[in-house]
Design an enzyme around this catalytic site. Structure first.
Site, PDB file in Angstrom:
ATOM      1  N   PRO A 104       0.824  -1.205   0.000  1.00 48.54           N
ATOM      2  CA  PRO A 104       0.000   0.000   0.000  1.00 48.54           C
ATOM      3  C   PRO A 104       0.861   1.259   0.000  1.00 48.54           C
ATOM      4  O   PRO A 104       2.094   1.195   0.029  1.00 48.54           O
ATOM      5  CB  PRO A 104      -0.779  -0.130   1.311  1.00 48.54           C
ATOM      6  CG  PRO A 104       0.201  -0.800   2.231  1.00 48.54           C
ATOM      7  CD  PRO A 104       0.919  -1.801   1.350  1.00 48.54           C
ATOM      8  N   GLU A 122       5.985   2.952  -9.700  1.00 50.60           N
ATOM      9  CA  GLU A 122       4.556   3.262  -9.866  1.00 50.60           C
ATOM     10  C   GLU A 122       3.990   2.588 -11.115  1.00 50.60           C
ATOM     11  O   GLU A 122       3.304   3.210 -11.928  1.00 50.60           O
ATOM     12  CB  GLU A 122       4.348   4.782  -9.924  1.00 50.60           C
ATOM     13  CG  GLU A 122       4.883   5.543  -8.726  1.00 50.60           C
ATOM     14  CD  GLU A 122       4.110   5.289  -7.432  1.00 50.60           C
ATOM     15  OE1 GLU A 122       3.090   4.555  -7.454  1.00 50.60           O
ATOM     16  OE2 GLU A 122       4.548   5.812  -6.386  1.00 50.60           O
TER      17      GLU A 122
END
EC number: 2.7.1.21
Length: 202
Positions: free
Chosen positions: A17, A100
């Site tokens: 996360p 990412e």
């Protein structure tokens, strides 16, 4: 380990996360490869300009130089030497890091596989779940195909337990399930939460 334990090319995926240290771990692995005098190239999505336009940056402030790209086609163009505006690479790197990865389309999967097949160590970092706790983008496919997966946890801001979810907050309140999936942000928009304290308004 200066060299990966895997011989030849392979995929390493770092997931977790928000605030779990994914970029920090990517930076650590890339830095070790640089110390070992390996050829390294790092990419990041141009949409992620939270901390630095030309570097992968962790929330803790560590950085490593990176090339910001709009999409997977830009990565291909750079690596093939067909992208003068992106400082085209003269030779294939030993190690390629991409941060990412959830912001890239599904075409990242075949590229990553091609690179690994060509002998490149490919290190991929990103969110495995979106703010709704649903599988995020191309990450499930990458996880299934990786030789190495490291799933990191953060600390739940509500109870201190290991956090596996990214809680999106809009004006301090949990986001709605039907809100847009992509919203680039940091502490102003997200908190790390455990399963019990992760809330999505429907």
């Amino acid at each position: 380990m200066l060299k990966s334990p895997y011989s030849g090319g392979h995929l390493e995926v770092i997931v977790g996360p928000m605030f779990s240290g994914k970029s920090e771990e990517l930076i650590r692995r890339v830095t070790r490869a640089l110390i070992a005098r390996q050829r390294v190239q790092v990419f990041k999505p141009a949409v992620d300009d939270r901390y630095h336009e030309s570097a992968v940056a962790s929330h803790a402030g560590r950085t490593v130089g990176a090339l910001a790209v709009g999409d997977v086609a830009d990565i291909r163009a750079h690596l093939s030497g067909e992208a003068p505006l992106l400082q085209a690479s003269a030779e294939m790197p030993d190690v390629i890091g991409i941060d990412e990865v959830q912001f890239f389309g599904p075409e990242l999967v075949p590229l990553a596989l091609e690179l690994a097949d060509a002998g490149v160590r490919v290190i991929l970092a990103g969110l495995d779940l979106d703010f709704r706790a649903e599988p995020f983008g191309c990450m499930p496919d990458l996880l299934a195909r990786a030789e190495s997966v490291e799933k990191l946890t953060a600390i739940c801001t509500q109870c201190g337990a290991p956090a596996t979810r990214s809680q999106r907050l809009i004006s301090g309140e949990p986001a709605r399930f039907d809100d847009p999936v992509v919203l680039v942000g940091a502490l102003e928009s997200y908190e790390a939460r455990c399963r019990l304290h992760h809330v999505v308004t429907r």
